[in-house]
Design a protein around this motif. Structure first.
Motif, PDB file in Angstrom:
ATOM      1  N   THR A  29      48.574  48.531  45.427  1.00  0.00           N
ATOM      2  CA  THR A  29      47.362  48.852  46.172  1.00  0.00           C
ATOM      3  C   THR A  29      46.155  48.222  45.480  1.00  0.00           C
ATOM      4  OG1 THR A  29      47.186  50.910  44.932  1.00  0.00           O
ATOM      5  CG2 THR A  29      48.272  51.002  47.074  1.00  0.00           C
ATOM      6  N   SER A  30      45.059  48.096  46.227  1.00  0.00           N
ATOM      7  CA  SER A  30      43.866  47.429  45.701  1.00  0.00           C
ATOM      8  C   SER A  30      43.030  48.418  44.903  1.00  0.00           C
ATOM      9  CB  SER A  30      43.047  46.835  46.854  1.00  0.00           C
ATOM     10  OG  SER A  30      43.796  45.853  47.524  1.00  0.00           O
ATOM     11  N   ASN A  31      43.136  48.331  43.603  1.00  0.00           N
ATOM     12  CA  ASN A  31      42.401  49.208  42.698  1.00  0.00           C
ATOM     13  C   ASN A  31      41.561  48.383  41.743  1.00  0.00           C
ATOM     14  OD1 ASN A  31      43.378  51.695  43.611  1.00  0.00           O
ATOM     15  ND2 ASN A  31      45.235  51.514  42.380  1.00  0.00           N
ATOM     16  N   GLY A  32      40.438  48.954  41.355  1.00  0.00           N
ATOM     17  CA  GLY A  32      39.624  48.358  40.311  1.00  0.00           C
ATOM     18  C   GLY A  32      39.595  49.281  39.110  1.00  0.00           C
ATOM     19  N   LEU A  33      39.657  48.714  37.921  1.00  0.00           N
ATOM     20  CA  LEU A  33      39.634  49.513  36.695  1.00  0.00           C
ATOM     21  C   LEU A  33      38.565  48.951  35.778  1.00  0.00           C
ATOM     22  CD1 LEU A  33      42.554  50.976  34.696  1.00  0.00           C
ATOM     23  CD2 LEU A  33      40.800  49.701  33.490  1.00  0.00           C
ATOM     24  N   ALA A  34      37.669  49.816  35.306  1.00  0.00           N
ATOM     25  CA  ALA A  34      36.611  49.416  34.382  1.00  0.00           C
ATOM     26  C   ALA A  34      36.738  50.233  33.112  1.00  0.00           C
ATOM     27  CB  ALA A  34      35.235  49.631  35.014  1.00  0.00           C
ATOM     28  N   GLN A  35      36.551  49.588  31.976  1.00  0.00           N
ATOM     29  CA  GLN A  35      36.550  50.295  30.701  1.00  0.00           C
ATOM     30  C   GLN A  35      35.452  49.711  29.817  1.00  0.00           C
ATOM     31  OE1 GLN A  35      40.210  49.767  28.455  1.00  0.00           O
ATOM     32  NE2 GLN A  35      40.742  47.942  29.619  1.00  0.00           N
ATOM     33  N   ILE A  36      34.776  50.602  29.095  1.00  0.00           N
ATOM     34  CA  ILE A  36      33.654  50.217  28.257  1.00  0.00           C
ATOM     35  C   ILE A  36      33.918  50.706  26.845  1.00  0.00           C
ATOM     36  CG2 ILE A  36      32.282  52.284  28.789  1.00  0.00           C
ATOM     37  CD1 ILE A  36      29.785  50.464  28.791  1.00  0.00           C
ATOM     38  N   PHE A  37      33.575  49.883  25.836  1.00  0.00           N
ATOM     39  CA  PHE A  37      33.883  50.233  24.455  1.00  0.00           C
ATOM     40  C   PHE A  37      33.086  49.319  23.521  1.00  0.00           C
ATOM     41  CE2 PHE A  37      36.893  47.258  26.214  1.00  0.00           C
ATOM     42  CZ  PHE A  37      36.997  46.258  25.260  1.00  0.00           C
ATOM     43  N   THR A  66      45.855  43.385  47.096  1.00  0.00           N
ATOM     44  CA  THR A  66      45.585  42.276  48.014  1.00  0.00           C
ATOM     45  C   THR A  66      44.103  42.061  48.267  1.00  0.00           C
ATOM     46  OG1 THR A  66      45.881  43.805  49.867  1.00  0.00           O
ATOM     47  CG2 THR A  66      47.813  42.538  49.160  1.00  0.00           C
ATOM     48  N   HIS A  67      43.295  43.081  48.030  1.00  0.00           N
ATOM     49  CA  HIS A  67      41.850  42.979  48.274  1.00  0.00           C
ATOM     50  C   HIS A  67      41.134  42.965  46.926  1.00  0.00           C
ATOM     51  CE1 HIS A  67      42.581  43.669  52.530  1.00  0.00           C
ATOM     52  NE2 HIS A  67      43.307  44.720  52.200  1.00  0.00           N
ATOM     53  N   ILE A  68      41.245  41.867  46.215  1.00  0.00           N
ATOM     54  CA  ILE A  68      40.732  41.788  44.852  1.00  0.00           C
ATOM     55  C   ILE A  68      39.210  41.822  44.825  1.00  0.00           C
ATOM     56  CG2 ILE A  68      40.708  40.381  42.760  1.00  0.00           C
ATOM     57  CD1 ILE A  68      43.448  39.344  43.544  1.00  0.00           C
ATOM     58  N   SER A  69      38.560  41.103  45.736  1.00  0.00           N
ATOM     59  CA  SER A  69      37.089  41.090  45.769  1.00  0.00           C
ATOM     60  C   SER A  69      36.545  42.498  45.954  1.00  0.00           C
ATOM     61  CB  SER A  69      36.592  40.190  46.903  1.00  0.00           C
ATOM     62  OG  SER A  69      36.955  38.854  46.697  1.00  0.00           O
ATOM     63  N   GLU A  70      37.125  43.234  46.900  1.00  0.00           N
ATOM     64  CA  GLU A  70      36.656  44.588  47.171  1.00  0.00           C
ATOM     65  C   GLU A  70      36.925  45.517  45.991  1.00  0.00           C
ATOM     66  OE1 GLU A  70      38.423  42.715  49.067  1.00  0.00           O
ATOM     67  OE2 GLU A  70      37.524  42.572  51.063  1.00  0.00           O
ATOM     68  N   ALA A  71      38.061  45.302  45.306  1.00  0.00           N
ATOM     69  CA  ALA A  71      38.382  46.139  44.152  1.00  0.00           C
ATOM     70  C   ALA A  71      37.408  45.891  43.005  1.00  0.00           C
ATOM     71  CB  ALA A  71      39.822  45.873  43.705  1.00  0.00           C
ATOM     72  N   PHE A  72      37.104  44.625  42.723  1.00  0.00           N
ATOM     73  CA  PHE A  72      36.107  44.308  41.701  1.00  0.00           C
ATOM     74  C   PHE A  72      34.760  44.927  42.054  1.00  0.00           C
ATOM     75  CE2 PHE A  72      38.270  40.368  39.814  1.00  0.00           C
ATOM     76  CZ  PHE A  72      38.403  40.946  38.568  1.00  0.00           C
ATOM     77  N   CYS A 123      37.154  54.036  34.195  1.00  0.00           N
ATOM     78  CA  CYS A 123      36.927  54.408  35.601  1.00  0.00           C
ATOM     79  C   CYS A 123      37.936  53.669  36.467  1.00  0.00           C
ATOM     80  CB  CYS A 123      35.504  54.036  36.020  1.00  0.00           C
ATOM     81  SG  CYS A 123      35.146  54.328  37.769  1.00  0.00           S
ATOM     82  N   VAL A 124      38.630  54.418  37.316  1.00  0.00           N
ATOM     83  CA  VAL A 124      39.565  53.847  38.282  1.00  0.00           C
ATOM     84  C   VAL A 124      39.022  54.135  39.670  1.00  0.00           C
ATOM     85  CG1 VAL A 124      41.902  53.903  39.201  1.00  0.00           C
ATOM     86  CG2 VAL A 124      41.544  54.123  36.752  1.00  0.00           C
ATOM     87  N   THR A 125      38.941  53.106  40.501  1.00  0.00           N
ATOM     88  CA  THR A 125      38.424  53.279  41.854  1.00  0.00           C
ATOM     89  C   THR A 125      39.210  52.396  42.807  1.00  0.00           C
ATOM     90  OG1 THR A 125      36.422  53.186  43.236  1.00  0.00           O
ATOM     91  CG2 THR A 125      36.688  51.467  41.587  1.00  0.00           C
ATOM     92  N   ASP A 126      39.174  52.737  44.095  1.00  0.00           N
ATOM     93  CA  ASP A 126      39.833  51.901  45.095  1.00  0.00           C
ATOM     94  C   ASP A 126      38.811  51.445  46.123  1.00  0.00           C
ATOM     95  OD1 ASP A 126      39.404  54.024  46.843  1.00  0.00           O
ATOM     96  OD2 ASP A 126      41.428  54.802  46.675  1.00  0.00           O
ATOM     97  N   VAL A 127      39.265  50.671  47.080  1.00  0.00           N
ATOM     98  CA  VAL A 127      38.349  50.088  48.058  1.00  0.00           C
ATOM     99  C   VAL A 127      37.821  51.132  49.029  1.00  0.00           C
ATOM    100  CG1 VAL A 127      39.356  47.796  47.873  1.00  0.00           C
ATOM    101  CG2 VAL A 127      40.303  49.420  49.521  1.00  0.00           C
TER     102      VAL A 127
END
Length: 693
Positions: free
Chosen positions: A576-584, A600-606, A625-629
């Protein structure tokens, strides 16, 4: 109470018919039903008027709904346009009332704003002293109020130029195989459009722009622009020269116009279909070569250049961005005027409020403690009068001071990091009640005013923690140079997300963060310690191995669990199209932000990941942070002892076998125990029978 709604909506409306009009509702401008409370209240609306609108003959139509508890014949509404009285009347008995006003050029300010103020004086009883703070005293300005604007057919597109064309654009087009400079151009154009109006901005590859979008920004060197678009540019930049070029034309569009009509006391929507001529505008950001293109991109970040370019094109021989550096680089002390505050002269009795807003990123670092000091004047209290000065932060009362006969206000309160958020609303209140029996005579005697030049916010010390969190983003990147790193094969998907990041890095009172851009394959490992790093990478990018301090390591499959119900929230192997951000913090204590996208929706996930980390977060310690489209979002605080992170590949074969088949094994053991019990029981019964025989 005063509420200020700054609606920077630039309406570009044209037609071949000299009297053709367009209906622009308050709701379409982002202005919902606005309730004005109290005996004496006000609401202000600012609308930017396009040069393509002929204001003479245009109309303002207001619908407002008063509280049914009001004494209508003793309650009044006043409408002020461009600081001049335009309408005053007492309320009628209608449940929804309408006021229609003709507009003229005198109603527009020199900077082309239409300023509409709605002021009320409301009454519930014949005794104004009893009306104080009565919750039934309100009036709503309805969101289907509208402007009926005549389209300017005399000058057409002649008055549209580079300085005023940004406000109407909501899309950016870039080459299908973008270079780092293309990404940089998209990012700064995105930030410029979003600073103009905080509406959704779309980003498209060349060839994928919908036909319905006629007004947009297109970036790319002259050599990479499509032939049909390059032919629109009538001025050729030379080598080492950048260019802004505004191509203007007319096209035909069919649209549905909705107008609210009062039918027997009920507002009914009437829809009509109209075919009109609409402007087609393309602002090109380009250059004769890469060096010239870089100059045009740099000029995008210079608001002074953009606002002073009154022609259709600008050739750029020299551009710099260090012009924006402020003398006060530390930015630890901010006046209320710096954060957008204005001095309001308040008078009356009851509650007299003013509102201000500030962000943590307005400071140069995340503040641990902030001193808030208010300096001002008020009318001295007489013996028996009751007066207080209250301070509210994000809706909570944090300070209350009794007023006296001196008439001088000088008070402060210090808030800690648990009280202030990433984005904060600060509200002040003069609260005055005169001596009993003198209420009517004292109605206008009390006044209060805050000096926004002398009042200030001061950060006492920075918030320092061993682990970086989203609470400290983006101000963690304010100090030092930031480098944006992109996976080369994911560059085409990262344009919109980088635009969000550039906007957020500069979404403060001193916009001067100009990051460098690199591909992940071109950055030496040593540079990861020299710069603040913001990386947008594929999950297989080798650069991920260079971040040993990251909360999550991508060289092994992993799962993230919700600690409340132990359900899997995210798995690296998800399709599934997920975006993951981590800060450190990096190895040299440099701020590092890594975004990855799957599916499949990489632009939207970013894009979803870049937007999620800028929101008002409810925790001070989230670093993943984990988020989806679909805007579903999960926040985690991941460290070495976290129980909500599981690396699948680190388990032994025996452990994996047990986790896979443990239920079957336990069931088998239970069956064996039951069979053993039955076997023993049968042997005991047989022994008893033999004994009895």
């Amino acid at each position: 109470m005063k509420k200020f709604f700054t609606l920077l909506a630039l309406v570009f409306l044209l037609s071949k018919a000299s009297l053709a009009q367009s209906i622009v509702s308050f709701k379409s401008l982002g202005h919902s039903d606005d309730a004005i409370y109290g005996m004496s209240g006000a609401s202000s609306i600012y609308v930017k008027i396009s040069p393509a609108v002929e204001i003479n003959g245009s109309k303002l139509v207001l619908y407002f709904e008063p509280s049914q508890a009001l004494l209508k014949e003793h309650s009044f509404i006043n409408i002020i346009i461009n600081n001049k009285p335009a309408y005053s009347a007492h309320l009628t008995k209608d449940s929804v009332q309408k006021v229609s006003l003709n507009l003229s050029r005198e109603d527009i300010s020199p900077d082309k704003f239409l300023k509409i103020q709605i002021k009320t004086l409301l009454t519930i009883s014949d005794d104004i002293c009893k009306d104080l703070d009565n919750p039934g005293m309100w009036l709503k300005v309805k969101d289907y109020s509208y402007l009926s604007l005549i389209k300017n057919t005399k000058t057409g597109l002649n008055d549209v130029n580079i300085s005023n064309c940004f406000d109407s654009k909501r899309a950016i087009v870039y080459p299908s195989d973008p270079s780092l400079k293309d990404l940089k151009a998209v990012a700064w154009a995105y930030a410029r459009l979003k600073r103009t109006s905080n509406k959704k901005i779309s980003v498209f590859e060349a060839g994928q722009l919908p036909d319905s979008i006629k007004n947009y920004v297109q970036v790319g060197t002259m050599q990479r622009l499509p032939d049909d678009k390059r032919s629109l540019i009538k001025v050729s930049p030379q080598s080492n020269e950048g260019i802004f070029y505004l191509a203007k034309s007319m096209s035909t569009a069919t649209d549905t116009i909705t107008q609210m009509v009062n039918e027997r006391g009920t507002m009914v929507a009437h829809k009509t279909v109209a075919t009109t001529a609409v402007p087609s505008e393309i602002l090109f950001v380009s250059g004769g070569d890469d060096a010239g293109y870089e100059k045009a991109i740099t000029a995008l970040g210079n608001i002074n250049i953009l606002n002073s370019t009154f022609g259709d094109y600008l050739l750029i021989d020299h551009a710099q961005n260090d012009y924006f550096k402020n003398i006060d680089e530390n930015r630890s002390k901010l006046s209320l005027k710096q954060i957008g505050g204005t001095s309001d002269f308040l008078s009356g009795i009851g509650s007299l409020k003013s509102a201000f807003s500030f962000k943590n990123s307005d400071f140069n670092f995340t503040p641990k403690e902030v001193e808030i000091r208010f300096i001002g004047n008020y009318s001295g209290l007489n013996p028996g009068d009751r007066g207080y000065f209250n301070i509210y932060l994000n809706g909570l009362l944090i300070s209350s001071e009794k007023l006296d006969a001196s008439g001088k206000l000088n008070t402060s309160v210090t808030i800690n990091r648990y009280q202030h958020h990433k984005y904060n609303t600060l509200e002040t209140e003069f609260r005055f009640f005169p001596t009993n029996g003198l209420c009517k005579n004292s109605f206008l005697n009390f006044f209060g005013e805050i000096d926004v030049d002398k009042s200030y916010l001061e950060s006492k010390n920075p918030f320092i923690s061993s682990e970086l969190s989203f609470y400290q983003y983006p101000e963690a990147f304010n100090t030092g140079t930031t480098r944006i790193v992109v996976s080369k094969d994911y560059a085409k998907y990262a344009a919109g997300a980088i635009g969000e990041i550039i906007y957020e890095l500069n979404n403060n009172i001193n916009s001067n963060n100009f990051p460098e851009f690199s591909y992940s394959t071109d950055i030496p490992a040593g540079d990861l310690k020299k710069y603040n790093i913001i990386a947008l990478l594929s999950k297989d990018d080798a650069l991920l191995k260079q971040f040993p301090d990251a909360p999550i390591q991508f060289n092994q499959n992993f799962r993230l669990y919700n600690t409340e119900n132990n359900k899997v929230v995210y798995s690296l192997s998800d399709t599934t199209s997920n975006g993951l951000a981590q800060i450190f913090y990096g190895r040299s204590n440099n701020a590092t932000l890594v975004l990855t996208a799957t599916g499949t929706h990489i632009s939207e996930a970013f894009l979803a990941a870049s937007r999620s980390i800028t929101e008002q977060l409810s925790t001070l310690s989230s670093n993943v942070c984990v988020t989806d489209v679909n805007s579903n979002k999960y926040l985690f605080n991941i460290n070495k002892t976290s129980e909500n992170l599981e690396y699948i590949d680190t388990k032994s074969a025996i452990t994996k076998f047990w986790e896979t088949y443990n239920l079957y094994i336990l069931l088998g053991i239970l069956v064996l125990i039951l069979l053993s019990f039955l076997f023993v029981r049968s042997r005991v019964q047989r022994s008893q029978e033999l004994y009895n025989d």
